[in-house]
Write a protein that holds these residues in place. Sequence first.
Motif, PDB file in Angstrom:
ATOM      1  N   ARG A  60       0.830  -1.210   0.000  1.00  0.00           N
ATOM      2  CA  ARG A  60       0.000   0.000   0.000  1.00  0.00           C
ATOM      3  C   ARG A  60       0.861   1.255   0.000  1.00  0.00           C
ATOM      4  NH1 ARG A  60      -2.527  -2.321   4.856  1.00  0.00           N
ATOM      5  NH2 ARG A  60      -3.869  -4.000   4.107  1.00  0.00           N
ATOM      6  N   ASP A  61       1.990   1.187   0.674  1.00  0.00           N
ATOM      7  CA  ASP A  61       2.888   2.343   0.737  1.00  0.00           C
ATOM      8  C   ASP A  61       3.732   2.497  -0.525  1.00  0.00           C
ATOM      9  OD1 ASP A  61       1.941   2.931   3.255  1.00  0.00           O
ATOM     10  OD2 ASP A  61       3.567   1.909   4.313  1.00  0.00           O
ATOM     11  N   GLY A  62       3.579   1.546  -1.469  1.00  0.00           N
ATOM     12  CA  GLY A  62       4.259   1.667  -2.746  1.00  0.00           C
ATOM     13  C   GLY A  62       5.622   1.011  -2.818  1.00  0.00           C
ATOM     14  N   ALA A  85      -7.907   6.298  -6.562  1.00  0.00           N
ATOM     15  CA  ALA A  85      -6.914   5.236  -6.420  1.00  0.00           C
ATOM     16  C   ALA A  85      -5.625   5.700  -5.770  1.00  0.00           C
ATOM     17  CB  ALA A  85      -6.610   4.643  -7.800  1.00  0.00           C
ATOM     18  N   THR A  86      -5.227   6.927  -6.034  1.00  0.00           N
ATOM     19  CA  THR A  86      -3.920   7.398  -5.552  1.00  0.00           C
ATOM     20  C   THR A  86      -4.011   8.294  -4.321  1.00  0.00           C
ATOM     21  OG1 THR A  86      -4.012   9.222  -7.156  1.00  0.00           O
ATOM     22  CG2 THR A  86      -2.871   7.221  -7.837  1.00  0.00           C
ATOM     23  N   LYS A 128       6.340   3.591  -5.234  1.00  0.00           N
ATOM     24  CA  LYS A 128       7.409   4.497  -4.835  1.00  0.00           C
ATOM     25  C   LYS A 128       8.642   4.190  -5.672  1.00  0.00           C
ATOM     26  CE  LYS A 128       5.604   6.750  -1.250  1.00  0.00           C
ATOM     27  NZ  LYS A 128       4.232   6.306  -1.383  1.00  0.00           N
ATOM     28  N   ARG A 171       0.909   4.282  -7.753  1.00  0.00           N
ATOM     29  CA  ARG A 171       1.008   3.967  -6.335  1.00  0.00           C
ATOM     30  C   ARG A 171       2.402   3.480  -5.949  1.00  0.00           C
ATOM     31  NH1 ARG A 171      -3.249   3.982  -3.341  1.00  0.00           N
ATOM     32  NH2 ARG A 171      -2.223   2.615  -1.848  1.00  0.00           N
ATOM     33  N   TYR A 216       6.933  -1.875  -3.637  1.00  0.00           N
ATOM     34  CA  TYR A 216       6.608  -3.141  -4.286  1.00  0.00           C
ATOM     35  C   TYR A 216       7.750  -4.158  -4.211  1.00  0.00           C
ATOM     36  CZ  TYR A 216       2.596  -0.774  -6.544  1.00  0.00           C
ATOM     37  OH  TYR A 216       1.431  -0.095  -6.801  1.00  0.00           O
ATOM     38  N   TRP A 225      -8.347   6.266  -1.645  1.00  0.00           N
ATOM     39  CA  TRP A 225      -8.693   4.889  -1.286  1.00  0.00           C
ATOM     40  C   TRP A 225      -8.226   4.504   0.112  1.00  0.00           C
ATOM     41  CZ3 TRP A 225      -4.906   0.731  -1.051  1.00  0.00           C
ATOM     42  CH2 TRP A 225      -5.486  -0.519  -0.759  1.00  0.00           C
ATOM     43  N   MET A 242      -4.473  -2.943  -3.288  1.00  0.00           N
ATOM     44  CA  MET A 242      -4.796  -2.100  -4.430  1.00  0.00           C
ATOM     45  C   MET A 242      -6.253  -1.646  -4.310  1.00  0.00           C
ATOM     46  SD  MET A 242      -2.309  -1.663  -6.653  1.00  0.00           S
ATOM     47  CE  MET A 242      -0.630  -2.273  -6.841  1.00  0.00           C
ATOM     48  N   ILE A 250      -2.740   3.332 -12.431  1.00  0.00           N
ATOM     49  CA  ILE A 250      -2.936   3.197 -10.987  1.00  0.00           C
ATOM     50  C   ILE A 250      -1.798   2.375 -10.377  1.00  0.00           C
ATOM     51  CG2 ILE A 250      -4.415   2.122  -9.237  1.00  0.00           C
ATOM     52  CD1 ILE A 250      -6.810   2.864 -11.020  1.00  0.00           C
ATOM     53  N   TYR A 251      -1.446   1.277 -11.066  1.00  0.00           N
ATOM     54  CA  TYR A 251      -0.358   0.414 -10.571  1.00  0.00           C
ATOM     55  C   TYR A 251       0.933   1.201 -10.420  1.00  0.00           C
ATOM     56  CZ  TYR A 251       2.796  -3.636 -10.352  1.00  0.00           C
ATOM     57  OH  TYR A 251       3.738  -4.546  -9.971  1.00  0.00           O
TER      58      TYR A 251
END
Length: 294
Positions: free
Chosen positions: A31-33, A252-253, A293, A291, A35, A256, A265, A287-288
């Motif tokens: 959620r914090d980006g 989304a960004t 970082k 979000r 990945y 949410w 997501m 959106i992917y």
Amino acid sequence: MGFPDISTINFNNINVVSVPKKLRDIAQLYRDGHYEEAGLRLAAFEKLPRQKAAIEAQLAFFGCNFETAIERIMEYYPYLGEWYTGNMWHQTAMALSFSLIRARSQPIAKDCIEYLKALYEGLSEEQLANKGLRYLTFIPQILDRADGKFNSTQKYSPPEAPKSYDELFDGYAQYHKKQLAKLECPPEEDTRTASDMLILIDSSGSTDDFLRLYEMHRKSPELRDWAHIKAARIFMFLGDNDRAAQALMDFATIGWNPLECTDIMPMSMLDADDIFPLISDGILAKIYSGRMKV
């Protein structure tokens, strides 16, 4: 990885699962980006394969890898009763429908459709009437959508006799005198007040007033998340799909908030099925990446 063996699924023994802190922390990293770090930790996590699959399905869906999304969703779809909220059920069904449409020519889509047919045909009337298994009643809708038959259950229509903004605000002010007295700015510029007013405008006001107030606050994280989705629906109703898509991106960004521990997501944008036609590979990809970082 194949779909769950239908003969081994005990629908009478599907219960909500408590997600351990380790997996909750991984979900928060996503959620914090972050990945990459989250992906490494998720790969090393060996428990709760269905909850893990739900996280992977979201990554695949928003990453536009729809074959993988189908595969991962079907690992846990028969077991959706392990999640608390009915929102998860509807969002998963919508994501699966979208993925089946996008991957319609691929073998996994055809296999999934046949599996869903067999799963549904094998259910008893008692199972279909069980509220805890209501997600299984979505299967006919999933199959129809995969076949190109999409009938929205939600269609936006503005109030027939909208009240003016001033009339609605006067009514609001009568019950929020203390709150309004503490403001250091005009009420319209306060996001909390604007969020409250948007609820009133949605039910009894005009689309113009809703969109005017929404545009003033759409970049504020304090704006209630539903306002972005409602704005997208109104823009679509007005035929302005570009602004509808922007409202979806803002949701989304910025707007949410997750409901389930495994939400990483903004799947809840799928709750309003009348915006389904707005969702494209391009929006999902934006959106992917938006979000993430870097």
